[in-house]
Design an enzyme around this catalytic site. Structure first.
Site, short mmCIF file in Angstrom:
data_model
loop_
_atom_site.label_atom_id
_atom_site.label_comp_id
_atom_site.label_asym_id
_atom_site.label_seq_id
_atom_site.Cartn_x
_atom_site.Cartn_y
_atom_site.Cartn_z
N SER A 116 108.20 30.53 25.03
CA SER A 116 108.11 30.04 25.79
C SER A 116 106.58 28.65 26.13
CB SER A 116 107.14 31.52 26.92
OG SER A 116 106.54 30.28 27.71
N TYR A 163 102.44 38.74 28.15
CA TYR A 163 103.65 38.35 27.91
C TYR A 163 103.31 37.54 26.69
CZ TYR A 163 107.15 34.94 29.15
OH TYR A 163 108.21 33.94 29.14
#
Length: 237
Positions: free
Chosen positions: A140, A153
């Protein structure tokens, strides 16, 4: 990607029933044999029926014993097993500030986003080495930068980047290629969750299509024999 003894390479994809994982499965289906891994047996079986030469591999990826049993049943732990690639697309979003997040929420973030990737890859290494295959981790933009309320995250994606970098160096001598793909924001269910958490207005036009990320994964998997595409960043324009 190095090819197995069959004419179509065999690829295992986690998180294959939704979002990016599903787009990758649909993109690869015309010229790859697929193993679709996850815990939703009904969704996996339904997708496997829709795609040519696809099979479901049902297991909770955070349960090492269950994963081992599923791999055994699929024949991937046999001495002569060969696997051309594994694409780690399964992931979980655990939003919240450091003040809010509990130890259990941190553990949940790391269990699927990091530990499950490491344990599944370890189990598959003999088959991947036999095929001189490829490991792809879906990371990501959060694997490079962390923001407020995204610590758990981002920390898991930073850790996944470290895992991927270490694996690349360890497996170089075995002929296994290792790539990290870093999408920006993508129009998926996870993006809906994130925007809802942020209290924003959802506008799909602002985000990447899952198929654009799938195209990047195909590029990694089909790179010529002497080439390794180590890191790919795919951002919305």
């Amino acid at each position: 990607m190095s090819h197995s003894t069959t004419s179509r390479p065999l690829v295992l994809i986690t998180g294959a029933t939704r979002g990016i994982g599903r787009a990758i499965a649909e993109d690869l289906a015309p010229d790859h044999d697929l193993l679709l891994a996850g815990r939703d047996s009904a969704a996996l079986e339904e997708l496997a029926r829709e795609l040519p030469d696809a099979r479901a591999l049902v297991a909770d990826l955070t349960d090492e014993q269950a994963v081992g049993a599923a791999l055994e049943q699929a024949g991937l732990l046999a001495p002569d097993a060969r696997l051309d690639a594994v694409v780690h697309s399964a992931g979980v979003l655990v939003p919240g500030t450091i003040e809010e997040l509990t130890a259990g929420e941190w553990t949940r973030s790391f269990a699927l986003n990091v530990v499950a990737v490491a344990t599944l890859t370890r189990a598959l290494l003999p088959a991947l080495r036999a095929a001189r295959g490829t490991v792809v981790t879906l990371n990501s933009g959060a694997g490079w930068n962390a923001g407020a309320a995204g610590g758990a995250y981002a920390a898991s994606k930073f850790a996944l980047r470290a895992l991927t970098d270490a694996l690349r160096e360890e497996e170089r001598e075995h002929g296994v290629r290792v790539s990290s793909v870093h999408p920006g924001r993508v129009d998926t269910d996870m993006q809906h969750e994130l925007v809802a958490f942020e209290g924003g207005q959802y506008d799909a036009e602002r985000y990447l299509r899952p198929g654009s990320v799938a195209a990047a994964v195909r590029l990694v998997l089909t790179a010529s024999e002497e080439a390794s595409i180590d890191v790919v960043s795919v951002r919305p324009r």
